[in-house]
Design a protein around this motif. Structure first.
Motif, mmCIF file in Angstrom:
data_model
loop_
_atom_site.group_PDB
_atom_site.id
_atom_site.type_symbol
_atom_site.label_atom_id
_atom_site.label_comp_id
_atom_site.label_asym_id
_atom_site.label_seq_id
_atom_site.Cartn_x
_atom_site.Cartn_y
_atom_site.Cartn_z
ATOM 1 N N HIS A 170 0.837 -1.182 0.150
ATOM 2 C CA HIS A 170 -0.138 -0.059 0.032
ATOM 3 C C HIS A 170 0.794 1.239 0.037
ATOM 4 O O HIS A 170 0.396 2.279 -0.806
ATOM 5 C CB HIS A 170 -0.802 -0.035 1.314
ATOM 6 N N THR A 171 1.793 1.189 0.819
ATOM 7 C CA THR A 171 2.920 2.485 0.751
ATOM 8 C C THR A 171 3.432 2.558 -0.720
ATOM 9 O O THR A 171 3.603 3.698 -1.301
ATOM 10 C CB THR A 171 4.067 2.322 1.695
ATOM 11 N N LEU A 172 3.766 1.425 -1.410
ATOM 12 C CA LEU A 172 4.446 1.563 -2.658
ATOM 13 C C LEU A 172 3.469 2.135 -3.761
ATOM 14 O O LEU A 172 3.891 3.012 -4.562
ATOM 15 C CB LEU A 172 5.002 0.142 -3.132
ATOM 16 N N PHE A 173 2.184 1.800 -3.274
ATOM 17 C CA PHE A 173 0.973 2.460 -4.429
ATOM 18 C C PHE A 173 1.068 3.929 -3.862
ATOM 19 O O PHE A 173 1.110 4.685 -5.070
ATOM 20 C CB PHE A 173 -0.288 1.574 -3.999
ATOM 21 N N GLY A 174 1.179 4.110 -2.929
ATOM 22 C CA GLY A 174 1.148 5.566 -2.622
ATOM 23 C C GLY A 174 2.179 6.313 -3.450
ATOM 24 O O GLY A 174 2.051 7.513 -3.837
ATOM 25 N N ILE A 175 3.214 5.859 -3.314
ATOM 26 C CA ILE A 175 4.555 6.456 -3.689
ATOM 27 C C ILE A 175 4.686 6.473 -5.444
ATOM 28 O O ILE A 175 4.818 7.345 -5.977
ATOM 29 C CB ILE A 175 6.089 5.462 -3.401
ATOM 30 N N VAL A 176 3.746 5.394 -5.777
ATOM 31 C CA VAL A 176 3.606 5.527 -7.406
ATOM 32 C C VAL A 176 2.652 6.614 -7.820
ATOM 33 O O VAL A 176 2.801 7.416 -8.841
ATOM 34 C CB VAL A 176 3.045 3.954 -7.734
ATOM 35 N N LEU A 177 1.786 6.549 -7.254
ATOM 36 C CA LEU A 177 0.757 7.681 -7.222
ATOM 37 C C LEU A 177 1.412 9.204 -7.074
ATOM 38 O O LEU A 177 1.217 9.925 -8.223
ATOM 39 C CB LEU A 177 -0.390 7.675 -6.227
ATOM 40 N N TYR A 178 2.092 9.275 -6.291
ATOM 41 C CA TYR A 178 2.731 10.674 -6.021
ATOM 42 C C TYR A 178 3.910 10.742 -7.033
ATOM 43 O O TYR A 178 3.962 12.021 -7.871
ATOM 44 C CB TYR A 178 3.639 10.661 -4.793
ATOM 45 N N ARG A 179 4.705 9.754 -7.608
ATOM 46 C CA ARG A 179 5.549 9.807 -8.777
ATOM 47 C C ARG A 179 4.633 10.111 -10.221
ATOM 48 O O ARG A 179 5.394 10.402 -11.068
ATOM 49 C CB ARG A 179 6.445 8.787 -8.824
ATOM 50 N N SER A 180 3.716 9.606 -9.986
ATOM 51 C CA SER A 180 3.103 9.757 -11.493
ATOM 52 C C SER A 180 2.610 11.084 -11.753
ATOM 53 O O SER A 180 1.927 11.633 -12.816
ATOM 54 C CB SER A 180 1.727 8.752 -11.391
ATOM 55 N N ILE A 181 2.614 12.176 -10.637
ATOM 56 C CA ILE A 181 2.087 13.545 -11.038
ATOM 57 C C ILE A 181 2.999 14.285 -11.631
ATOM 58 O O ILE A 181 4.499 14.311 -11.223
ATOM 59 C CB ILE A 181 1.587 14.078 -9.369
ATOM 60 N N ASN A 182 2.714 14.986 -12.708
ATOM 61 C CA ASN A 182 3.732 15.964 -13.048
ATOM 62 C C ASN A 182 3.807 17.205 -12.435
ATOM 63 O O ASN A 182 2.813 17.904 -12.223
ATOM 64 C CB ASN A 182 3.290 16.414 -14.588
ATOM 65 N N LYS A 183 4.943 17.465 -11.631
ATOM 66 C CA LYS A 183 5.300 18.545 -10.428
ATOM 67 C C LYS A 183 5.795 19.858 -11.145
ATOM 68 O O LYS A 183 6.127 20.308 -10.392
ATOM 69 C CB LYS A 183 5.654 17.922 -9.310
ATOM 70 N N GLN A 184 5.885 19.661 -12.281
ATOM 71 C CA GLN A 184 6.759 20.753 -12.954
ATOM 72 C C GLN A 184 5.926 21.936 -12.686
ATOM 73 O O GLN A 184 4.567 22.176 -12.685
ATOM 74 C CB GLN A 184 6.748 20.886 -14.362
#
Length: 291
Positions: free
Chosen positions: A6-20
């Motif tokens: 579940h933690t890894l899912f959260g990290i994947v979600l965050y890293r999937s956001i274009n934060k530029q």
């Protein structure tokens, strides 16, 4: 799924956001929402500290994992972000929706299941097509991290979006195969359940017929191979068990079906989906008094 996944899912979600061009405070809100939203339904584990009537098995992965609570959790996460970082952005709410939805929905694919439609229905929804600890999911996410690190010319958010798609495809492939196996054996038993192996595309079929429960290893490319036969005392009187061990009654309500043990020393029930090395870790019983 387990806490790490579940933690890894959260990290994947965050890293999937274009934060530029995303300001730091909003980034903090995105990270908080992704990680906490991916974990918050499991807050129900604290209920074990005040469980005195053996209800924890129904409370855990119960109402907090309900589909109907997803927007409530998302709203709560948005409010916390507003208080901590003074951020007000509808994307926080949508991210919270997605994080909690992924947690609740991924949990129905393993044998433990969830109260996905509580409080309307108290039965556990479970497919049994994904193991609680899925090493294939870990491998996909590790591959995404390595690829993003080594191929910096590819935007990281695109890499992790692709990883999310691969995980979804893995769930779909596993579940289609599991359903095909379930359909192929359904007419052999009165009751059937699936439990996915740690090895991808391998499953255990647990079937009850009369006074016997059979556990078989199965794949879509071969016939199920019987590995264990478990006798069950179908006609045993369980009233004494339930009165002396209320958790046993909860287990009977929670499980698709159980094996009943009624021998010279014990009266009890266990869930055969979790039968390993001669025993199930979900076993509730009472000792019989010597005659």
């Amino acid at each position: 799924m387990d806490t790490i996944t579940h933690t890894l899912f959260g990290i994947v979600l965050y890293r999937s956001i274009n934060k530029q061009d995303v300001p730091p405070k909003l980034r903090h809100s995105f990270l908080f929402t992704s990680l906490v939203g991916s974990q918050i339904p499991d807050i129900d584990v604290i209920s074990q500290f005040w469980d005195t009537t053996g209800q924890y098995l129904m409370w855990h992965r119960g109402l907090t994992h309900s589909l109907f609570l997803v927007p409530i959790w998302a709203l709560l996460l948005s409010l916390v972000c507003s208080l901590l970082w003074r951020t007000k952005d509808r994307r926080i709410f949508y991210l919270g929706l997605l994080a909690v939805f992924i947690h609740d929905t991924s949990d129905i694919f393993n044998a433990w299941g969830t109260g996905y439609f509580e409080p309307l229905f108290n039965t556990r929804l479970t497919f049994g097509t994904i193991p609680i600890v899925d090493l294939a999911v870990w491998a996909i996410i590790l591959g995404a991290f390595l690829f993003a690190k080594l191929r910096k010319q590819v935007a990281a958010h695109k890499v992790f979006k692709a990883a999310g798609c691969l995980i979804a495809a893995h769930f779909l492939i596993q579940s289609v195969q599991g359903y095909a196996i379930y359909q192929s054996v359904e007419d052999r038993y009165e009751q059937v359940a699936l439990s996915a192996s740690f090895v991808p595309w391998h499953y255990q079929v647990i079937g009850k017929r009369g006074d016997v429960v059979e556990i078989s290893d199965a794949t879509v490319w071969g016939d199920p191979e019987l590995v264990q036969t478990l006798p069950t005392a179908t006609n045993a009187d369980l009233d004494t068990l339930f009165s002396q061990n209320p958790a046993a009654k909860t287990l009977l309500q929670w499980s698709p079906f159980v094996v009943v043990v009624d021998d010279e020393t014990r009266l009890g029930i266990y869930d055969p989906r979790f039968f390993r090395d001669g025993q199930s870790f979900l076993f509730e019983y009472i000792e019989k008094l010597p005659n």
